[in-house]
Design a protein around this motif. Structure first.
Motif, PDB file in Angstrom:
ATOM      1  N   ALA A  18       0.886  -1.103   0.232  1.00  0.00           N
ATOM      2  CA  ALA A  18       0.033   0.029  -0.023  1.00  0.00           C
ATOM      3  C   ALA A  18       0.969   1.297  -0.068  1.00  0.00           C
ATOM      4  O   ALA A  18       0.434   2.303  -0.481  1.00  0.00           O
ATOM      5  CB  ALA A  18      -0.928  -0.001   1.348  1.00  0.00           C
ATOM      6  N   SER A  19       1.841   1.079   0.538  1.00  0.00           N
ATOM      7  CA  SER A  19       2.981   2.358   0.749  1.00  0.00           C
ATOM      8  C   SER A  19       3.477   2.652  -0.703  1.00  0.00           C
ATOM      9  O   SER A  19       4.419   3.524  -0.902  1.00  0.00           O
ATOM     10  CB  SER A  19       3.904   2.201   1.787  1.00  0.00           C
ATOM     11  OG  SER A  19       4.982   0.940   1.312  1.00  0.00           O
ATOM     12  N   TYR A  62       1.346 -11.846   0.310  1.00  0.00           N
ATOM     13  CA  TYR A  62       0.173 -12.335   0.648  1.00  0.00           C
ATOM     14  C   TYR A  62      -0.816 -11.034   0.964  1.00  0.00           C
ATOM     15  O   TYR A  62      -1.951 -11.099   0.827  1.00  0.00           O
ATOM     16  CB  TYR A  62       0.235 -13.612   1.686  1.00  0.00           C
ATOM     17  CG  TYR A  62      -1.000 -14.203   1.921  1.00  0.00           C
ATOM     18  CD1 TYR A  62      -1.368 -15.067   1.138  1.00  0.00           C
ATOM     19  CD2 TYR A  62      -1.643 -13.964   3.231  1.00  0.00           C
ATOM     20  CE1 TYR A  62      -2.883 -15.526   1.237  1.00  0.00           C
ATOM     21  CE2 TYR A  62      -2.856 -14.566   3.355  1.00  0.00           C
ATOM     22  CZ  TYR A  62      -3.175 -15.403   2.565  1.00  0.00           C
ATOM     23  OH  TYR A  62      -4.378 -16.215   2.874  1.00  0.00           O
ATOM     24  N   ALA A  63       0.007 -10.086   1.356  1.00  0.00           N
ATOM     25  CA  ALA A  63      -1.067  -8.888   2.090  1.00  0.00           C
ATOM     26  C   ALA A  63      -1.722  -8.293   0.695  1.00  0.00           C
ATOM     27  O   ALA A  63      -2.514  -7.539   1.188  1.00  0.00           O
ATOM     28  CB  ALA A  63      -0.089  -8.023   2.679  1.00  0.00           C
ATOM     29  N   VAL A  64      -1.107  -8.450  -0.481  1.00  0.00           N
ATOM     30  CA  VAL A  64      -1.621  -7.745  -1.575  1.00  0.00           C
ATOM     31  C   VAL A  64      -2.489  -8.684  -2.266  1.00  0.00           C
ATOM     32  O   VAL A  64      -2.453  -9.677  -2.779  1.00  0.00           O
ATOM     33  CB  VAL A  64      -0.385  -7.572  -2.596  1.00  0.00           C
ATOM     34  CG1 VAL A  64      -1.046  -6.813  -3.992  1.00  0.00           C
ATOM     35  CG2 VAL A  64       0.739  -6.808  -1.946  1.00  0.00           C
ATOM     36  N   ALA A  65      -3.827  -8.340  -2.164  1.00  0.00           N
ATOM     37  CA  ALA A  65      -4.910  -9.235  -2.430  1.00  0.00           C
ATOM     38  C   ALA A  65      -4.955  -9.516  -3.874  1.00  0.00           C
ATOM     39  O   ALA A  65      -5.225 -10.676  -4.535  1.00  0.00           O
ATOM     40  CB  ALA A  65      -6.216  -8.445  -2.057  1.00  0.00           C
ATOM     41  N   ASP A  67      -2.379 -10.054  -5.814  1.00  0.00           N
ATOM     42  CA  ASP A  67      -1.327 -10.970  -6.357  1.00  0.00           C
ATOM     43  C   ASP A  67      -1.729 -12.301  -5.708  1.00  0.00           C
ATOM     44  O   ASP A  67      -0.735 -13.221  -5.968  1.00  0.00           O
ATOM     45  CB  ASP A  67      -0.387 -10.399  -5.732  1.00  0.00           C
ATOM     46  CG  ASP A  67       1.200 -10.893  -6.479  1.00  0.00           C
ATOM     47  OD1 ASP A  67       1.003 -11.388  -7.799  1.00  0.00           O
ATOM     48  OD2 ASP A  67       2.212 -11.173  -5.841  1.00  0.00           O
ATOM     49  N   ARG A  68      -2.894 -12.518  -5.057  1.00  0.00           N
ATOM     50  CA  ARG A  68      -2.959 -13.995  -4.222  1.00  0.00           C
ATOM     51  C   ARG A  68      -3.115 -15.130  -5.475  1.00  0.00           C
ATOM     52  O   ARG A  68      -2.577 -16.026  -5.143  1.00  0.00           O
ATOM     53  CB  ARG A  68      -4.052 -13.737  -3.331  1.00  0.00           C
ATOM     54  CG  ARG A  68      -3.790 -13.081  -2.250  1.00  0.00           C
ATOM     55  CD  ARG A  68      -4.818 -12.956  -1.121  1.00  0.00           C
ATOM     56  NE  ARG A  68      -4.456 -12.221   0.030  1.00  0.00           N
ATOM     57  CZ  ARG A  68      -5.198 -11.908   0.942  1.00  0.00           C
ATOM     58  NH1 ARG A  68      -6.618 -12.656   1.090  1.00  0.00           N
ATOM     59  NH2 ARG A  68      -4.769 -10.945   2.090  1.00  0.00           N
ATOM     60  N   ASP A  69      -3.923 -14.712  -6.344  1.00  0.00           N
ATOM     61  CA  ASP A  69      -3.803 -15.954  -7.356  1.00  0.00           C
ATOM     62  C   ASP A  69      -2.650 -16.448  -8.006  1.00  0.00           C
ATOM     63  O   ASP A  69      -2.243 -17.691  -8.026  1.00  0.00           O
ATOM     64  CB  ASP A  69      -4.886 -15.493  -8.773  1.00  0.00           C
ATOM     65  CG  ASP A  69      -6.333 -15.425  -8.153  1.00  0.00           C
ATOM     66  OD1 ASP A  69      -6.614 -16.075  -6.960  1.00  0.00           O
ATOM     67  OD2 ASP A  69      -7.021 -14.860  -8.847  1.00  0.00           O
ATOM     68  N   ASN A  70      -1.845 -15.337  -8.247  1.00  0.00           N
ATOM     69  CA  ASN A  70      -0.407 -15.759  -8.745  1.00  0.00           C
ATOM     70  C   ASN A  70       0.477 -16.609  -7.730  1.00  0.00           C
ATOM     71  O   ASN A  70       1.205 -17.390  -7.952  1.00  0.00           O
ATOM     72  CB  ASN A  70       0.428 -14.778  -9.132  1.00  0.00           C
ATOM     73  CG  ASN A  70      -0.152 -13.894 -10.560  1.00  0.00           C
ATOM     74  OD1 ASN A  70      -0.631 -14.822 -11.476  1.00  0.00           O
ATOM     75  ND2 ASN A  70       0.004 -12.819 -10.614  1.00  0.00           N
ATOM     76  N   LEU A  71       0.391 -16.056  -6.393  1.00  0.00           N
ATOM     77  CA  LEU A  71       0.990 -16.496  -5.230  1.00  0.00           C
ATOM     78  C   LEU A  71       0.479 -18.068  -5.132  1.00  0.00           C
ATOM     79  O   LEU A  71       1.465 -18.855  -4.681  1.00  0.00           O
ATOM     80  CB  LEU A  71       0.524 -15.665  -3.975  1.00  0.00           C
ATOM     81  CG  LEU A  71       1.479 -15.998  -2.803  1.00  0.00           C
ATOM     82  CD1 LEU A  71       2.960 -15.764  -3.226  1.00  0.00           C
ATOM     83  CD2 LEU A  71       1.163 -15.048  -1.768  1.00  0.00           C
ATOM     84  N   GLU A  72      -0.800 -18.223  -5.186  1.00  0.00           N
ATOM     85  CA  GLU A  72      -1.252 -19.674  -4.940  1.00  0.00           C
ATOM     86  C   GLU A  72      -0.564 -20.523  -6.034  1.00  0.00           C
ATOM     87  O   GLU A  72      -0.364 -21.566  -5.744  1.00  0.00           O
ATOM     88  CB  GLU A  72      -2.820 -19.765  -5.030  1.00  0.00           C
ATOM     89  CG  GLU A  72      -3.159 -18.936  -3.850  1.00  0.00           C
ATOM     90  CD  GLU A  72      -4.607 -19.500  -3.312  1.00  0.00           C
ATOM     91  OE1 GLU A  72      -5.128 -20.312  -3.958  1.00  0.00           O
ATOM     92  OE2 GLU A  72      -5.240 -18.716  -2.616  1.00  0.00           O
TER      93      GLU A  72
END
Length: 353
Positions: A18-19, A62-65, A67-72
């Protein structure tokens, strides 16, 4: 040629929080090693949410919603990689929730993940194994070396390579290597500017990349030229600009494409020869006499006069090598090679006034 994954599998670029600050990318071997540590440390197992939100290499993104699909997907690839390494990664689900991935837990049973009792390494041997992985960190074996280091470190032994006094590094890639490897993984055509020997300007080539092959210490691309509609071999060092991955699907490669390309390069190497004389004791004499495939031939010029018959896949590249030896070498044949070496020397003389 070992199959290669896309660039994302080697550690996706860090996401911005976010920053707006850019997060540093965690190397794939470190992320997988952290995953192994977390799974070994638990007896009851950890859910995907617990792993992605706490393990270094995942938690930062993980805190970036968004990006979660790529992360999974990255997590699924990491699990497959660890299992390919022989890591006994288990999936445990509560009764009645076998199909609920959110409730599934992952663990590594310690008793199943140990070195065999009859296998032991000394500290020096572990150091050498570590160096073996580091030395290829820029080359075609990088994926395999990283995976090996993950497994070694997960056994709980860490050895400082400085114990051996140095960490050798072998650079084996041309700038075009990575995008070509990615295009092969993705099954996409590529285009690039290619400077043929003896030409002043590069040509734009569009090809279906099929295999990357190393021969004589140089990387070659075996491909199907889409404009010429035929197979071609390209020397990566002659790709003089950016490789662009196209949207069009590439032609499928044969299962033995790399082996066939290597065999053809070997045949070219065996039939393409040059005869040179070298100054005894010179760098040229030492290097060329010990070059793979070199044969000594008697020649006219007095008793004991001899020349070296050397082999190459590319006379133009050989001209560069021979010109660098200066007066220590003289080309006897073929005449085209002799002319090419002389042209290089004349260009150096002109460049220096």
């Amino acid at each position: 040629m070992a199959a290669r994954r896309s660039a994302d599998a080697t550690g996706a670029p860090g996401a911005s929080g976010a920053s707006g600050a850019v997060r540093a990318r965690v190397p794939v071997e470190r992320r997988q090693f952290n995953l192994v540590l977390a799974l070994v440390a638990t007896t009851q197992g950890l859910t995907k949410h617990e792993l992605l939100s706490t393990v270094h290499g995942y938690a930062e993104r993980y805190a970036v919603a968004a990006d979660r699909d790529n992360l999974e997907r990255q997590f699924e690839r990491d699990k497959d990689d660890l299992r390919d390494l022989g890591v006994p990664l288990e999936t445990v689900a509560p009764p009645g929730a076998e199909d609920d991935t959110k409730q599934q837990r992952y663990r590594i049973a310690k008793e199943r993940y140990q070195l065999p009792e009859d296998v032991e390494f000394s500290a020096e041997e572990y150091a050498l194994l570590t160096l073996a992985g580091q030395v290829w960190r820029e080359g075609s074996l990088s994926e395999h070396s990283r995976r090996a280091l993950v497994k070694l470190r997960s056994f709980g032994l860490s050895v400082d390579a400085q114990e051996l006094g140095f960490a050798p590094s072998i650079g084996t890639r041309d700038p075009a290597y990575d995008p070509l490897a990615a295009a092969i993984d993705r099954g996409r055509q590529v285009s690039f500017p290619y400077l043929k020997a003896g030409h002043g300007e590069p040509e734009r080539r569009r090809v279906s990349p099929l295999a990357l092959v190393n021969h004589e210490g140089r990387w070659h691309l075996q491909a199907h030229d889409e404009l010429a509609d035929g197979p071609r071999t390209f020397l990566l060092r002659r790709i003089v600009g950016a490789v662009r991955i196209e949207d069009a699907p590439a032609r499928p490669a044969a299962p033995d494409e790399a082996a066939r390309a290597a065999a053809e390069l070997q045949r070219v190497w065996e039939r393409t020869t040059a005869l040179v004389r070298t100054t005894s004791g010179s760098e040229a004499d030492v290097v060329l006499r010990n070059r793979a495939g070199t044969e000594v031939e008697p020649i006219a010029g007095g008793e004991g006069a001899e020349a070296l018959r050397i082999r190459t896949t590319d006379l133009d590249v050989l001209a560069d090598e021979l010109a660098a030896f200066g007066a220590g070498v003289r080309v006897l044949e073929p005449e085209t090679l002799r002319t090419a070496v002389l042209d290089r020397w004349r260009a150096v003389a002109v460049a220096h006034g």
